[in-house]
Design an enzyme around this catalytic site. Structure first.
Site, PDB file in Angstrom:
ATOM      1  N   GLY A   1      15.878  38.090 -10.744  1.00  0.00           N
ATOM      2  CA  GLY A   1      15.942  38.400 -12.172  1.00  0.00           C
ATOM      3  C   GLY A   1      15.019  39.504 -12.629  1.00  0.00           C
ATOM      4  O   GLY A   1      14.673  39.571 -13.813  1.00  0.00           O
ATOM      5  N   LYS A   2      14.642  40.417 -11.736  1.00  0.00           N
ATOM      6  CA  LYS A   2      13.711  41.481 -12.128  1.00  0.00           C
ATOM      7  C   LYS A   2      14.342  42.435 -13.141  1.00  0.00           C
ATOM      8  O   LYS A   2      13.684  42.860 -14.095  1.00  0.00           O
ATOM      9  CB  LYS A   2      13.238  42.233 -10.877  1.00  0.00           C
ATOM     10  CG  LYS A   2      12.417  41.378  -9.923  1.00  0.00           C
ATOM     11  CD  LYS A   2      11.853  42.166  -8.761  1.00  0.00           C
ATOM     12  CE  LYS A   2      12.894  42.432  -7.706  1.00  0.00           C
ATOM     13  NZ  LYS A   2      13.321  41.219  -6.997  1.00  0.00           N
TER      14      LYS A   2
ATOM     15  N   HIS B   1      28.337  17.278  17.544  1.00  0.00           N
ATOM     16  CA  HIS B   1      27.171  18.129  17.299  1.00  0.00           C
ATOM     17  C   HIS B   1      26.614  17.887  15.888  1.00  0.00           C
ATOM     18  O   HIS B   1      25.408  17.645  15.716  1.00  0.00           O
ATOM     19  CB  HIS B   1      27.581  19.598  17.474  1.00  0.00           C
ATOM     20  CG  HIS B   1      26.450  20.561  17.369  1.00  0.00           C
ATOM     21  ND1 HIS B   1      25.842  21.126  18.466  1.00  0.00           N
ATOM     22  CD2 HIS B   1      25.804  21.070  16.284  1.00  0.00           C
ATOM     23  CE1 HIS B   1      24.867  21.931  18.068  1.00  0.00           C
ATOM     24  NE2 HIS B   1      24.833  21.932  16.738  1.00  0.00           N
ATOM     25  N   GLU B   2      27.478  17.948  14.885  1.00  0.00           N
ATOM     26  CA  GLU B   2      27.014  17.772  13.502  1.00  0.00           C
ATOM     27  C   GLU B   2      26.548  16.349  13.244  1.00  0.00           C
ATOM     28  O   GLU B   2      25.597  16.120  12.488  1.00  0.00           O
ATOM     29  CB  GLU B   2      28.122  18.154  12.517  1.00  0.00           C
ATOM     30  CG  GLU B   2      28.593  19.596  12.622  1.00  0.00           C
ATOM     31  CD  GLU B   2      27.459  20.594  12.536  1.00  0.00           C
ATOM     32  OE1 GLU B   2      26.482  20.336  11.815  1.00  0.00           O
ATOM     33  OE2 GLU B   2      27.540  21.640  13.200  1.00  0.00           O
TER      34      GLU B   2
ATOM     35  N   PRO C   1      11.479  38.422  -4.130  1.00  0.00           N
ATOM     36  CA  PRO C   1      12.735  38.477  -3.368  1.00  0.00           C
ATOM     37  C   PRO C   1      13.885  39.020  -4.205  1.00  0.00           C
ATOM     38  O   PRO C   1      13.825  39.026  -5.441  1.00  0.00           O
ATOM     39  CB  PRO C   1      12.976  37.008  -2.980  1.00  0.00           C
ATOM     40  CG  PRO C   1      11.673  36.319  -3.188  1.00  0.00           C
ATOM     41  CD  PRO C   1      10.961  37.056  -4.270  1.00  0.00           C
ATOM     42  N   PRO C   2      14.955  39.484  -3.557  1.00  0.00           N
ATOM     43  CA  PRO C   2      16.131  39.967  -4.309  1.00  0.00           C
ATOM     44  C   PRO C   2      16.793  38.832  -5.076  1.00  0.00           C
ATOM     45  O   PRO C   2      16.759  37.668  -4.678  1.00  0.00           O
ATOM     46  CB  PRO C   2      17.062  40.492  -3.202  1.00  0.00           C
ATOM     47  CG  PRO C   2      16.209  40.665  -1.994  1.00  0.00           C
ATOM     48  CD  PRO C   2      15.107  39.662  -2.104  1.00  0.00           C
ATOM     49  N   GLY C   3      17.409  39.201  -6.204  1.00  0.00           N
ATOM     50  CA  GLY C   3      18.202  38.238  -6.959  1.00  0.00           C
ATOM     51  C   GLY C   3      17.419  37.285  -7.829  1.00  0.00           C
ATOM     52  O   GLY C   3      17.968  36.292  -8.318  1.00  0.00           O
TER      53      GLY C   3
END
Length: 491
Positions: free
Chosen positions: A110-111, A332-333, A106-108
């Site tokens: 650390g590649k 709702h919450e 996935p992006p982000g």
């Protein structure tokens, strides 16, 4: 000086021709066309001028010790790099040296940092380029840039006195996509063909040994010829970090920040399931910004807590709903939180009705452990949590609202996943081949069962929902501990 003389002579010639009655329109058109082409060529410039080509040692040095949460990827990468470092031993054993390593994930995650650390590990020069820099509408430009990149890498290594050159290609799916996908022209295919030729030309006996490192989050788009052994020999998965990995990353990104004594990085790591390394770096940075806004000298836990919401949802919005709408959002919450707490005690971290991004309110869960396998019971409980807000509105306010649109999408996706996993009454089926009516009925049965379950549950705890909603309207935020205290008093 010669440019000024040429411009002067050209202007004088044009004036002379105009006075002689010569039609200058064709000449002016050709001059404008030539100038435009010259500008395009000059603006493209040599590829290496726009690339990150400084040797790794000349920049801030990144080592594997600076990368957290990727122990498995680092271990696999080091093993591959050792084949390059220990050249004599590898040659004696008859091992073919690696030419390429492909990072997927996935992006982000650390590649790019892993590529920089790899360059430092083998003491090589480091060149980085993105796949989009190679492909243009002009035929042959991409292939020429690939040739220049490899030639420039070898030249840089010779000048720096290095034995190795590491070429990092980010977004390699643009450069190395499947051939034959673009029918307008063959520029994409020519560029990929040139990359394949250059990688085939890497020899173990070269004075400068080149290693190509690619990175992509769409490995399914790559051409099979690029993935075969002899080109990208190793694929290293760079996954989202687990809880221990997130804790390591948080420690790395907070080591230069003044933390207050109440900061609990382990709790923050637990609450950030699904965050990438880039998300965690942004989280630490946003917490520091919030502390600076308050004018305090240290970063407190409340800053990190607020920063998690900001990274996930965005900045607080100026718009304020009416009090009637705020109460509906609070109900709702509170419905979400009640169901979550009853299904999994201790799972609620906080509730807020402060508008952020596209959300008017938000209930944040804090799972005890990272979960990768789900039972039907767990997924049905999650569906119940998603529908809890909608049913709370219906039971306490007498009607539903459009605020539950995203909840319904997530609940339906979970119901579909139950069917795809063979956990429904249909048994093991292929969802794509199911008749629409049968699939619709199966989804409706799963969702309707949870709706019926929730109506009786929220009827029983209506007082708790009302109490939590009232506090939310006044304070806009309450903690999970506060919710649990209200539940204990109602028991």
């Amino acid at each position: 000086m010669s440019r000024e003389v040429g411009l002067g002579l050209g202007t004088a010639l044009l004036v002379f021709l105009a006075l002689s009655g010569v039609d200058l329109a064709p000449l002016l058109f050709l001059a404008a066309l030539s100038g435009g082409l010259y500008y395009i060529v000059r603006s493209r410039g040599p590829l290496l001028k726009n690339m990150d080509i400084a040797p790794a040692a000349a920049k801030q040095k990144i080592t594997f010790a600076d990368i957290g949460g990727q122990a498995a990827a680092i271990r696999e990468l080091k093993e591959a790099l050792d084949f390059i470092k220990e050249y004599n031993r590898v040659r004696d054993l008859g091992i073919r040296p690696l030419k390429g390593i492909l990072f997927t994930g996935p992006p982000g995650t650390g590649k790019t940092m892993l590529a920089r650390a790899a360059a430092a590990y083998i003491d090589s020069v480091f060149l980085a380029a993105s796949g989009s820099e190679f492909v243009e509408m002009y035929a042959g430009v991409g292939a020429q840039r690939v040739r220049k990149l490899f030639a420039g890498a070898r030249e840089m290594a010779r000048r720096a006195g290095k034995q190795y050159a590491l070429i990092f290609l980010d977004e390699i799916e643009i450069l190395g996509g499947r051939r034959g996908q673009t029918t307008s022209h063959l520029e994409y295919d020519q560029t990929l063909n040139q990359l394949l030729v250059e990688m085939d030309g890497i020899k173990a006996a070269d004075k400068v040994r080149v290693l190509v490192v690619g990175a992509t989050n769409r490995v399914d788009m790559l051409d099979p010829a690029l993935l075969r052994p002899g080109r990208f020999d190793r694929q290293v998965r760079v996954e989202l970090p687990d809880r221990q990995g997130r804790l390591e990353i948080l420690r790395l990104h907070t080591r230069n920040k003044p933390l207050a004594g109440d900061v609990n990085l382990e709790q923050i790591a637990r609450e950030t399931f699904g965050f990438s390394g880039a998300h965690l770096e942004s989280l630490a940075n946003e917490a520091a910004i919030l502390a600076m806004r308050e004018g305090v000298a240290q970063i407190h836990h409340r800053h990190f807590h607020e920063a998690v919401d900001k990274v996930m949802l965005g900045e607080v919005l100026d718009r304020r709903p009416s009090r009637q709408e705020m109460y509906r959002v609070a109900v709702h919450e509170a419905g979400h939180a009640l169901v979550s707490e009853l299904c999994q005690p201790g799972s609620v971290s906080s509730l807020t009705i402060t508008p952020r991004g596209m959300a008017l309110g938000y209930m944040r869960q804090a799972p005890r452990d990272d979960t990768y396998l789900y039972t039907r019971e767990y997924m049905e409980n999650q569906i119940a949590v998603m529908l809890g807000g909608l049913i709370a509105e219906e039971v306490l306010l007498g009607s539903r609202s459009t605020g539950a649109g995203n909840d319904l999408k997530q609940a339906t996706a979970l119901a579909r996943q139950i069917i795809q996993s063979g956990m429904s009454e249909l048994g093991v089926v292929e969802v794509e081949s199911l008749p629409v009516e049968i699939l619709h009925n199966a989804l409706s049965n799963i969702l309707n069962r949870q709706e019926q379950r929730l109506r009786s549950l929220i009827d029983q705890y209506a007082g708790v929902v009302q109490s939590v909603a009232a506090i939310l309207v006044e304070q806009e935020r309450i903690s999970g501990d506060c919710l649990r205290r209200i539940l204990q008093q109602a028991a």
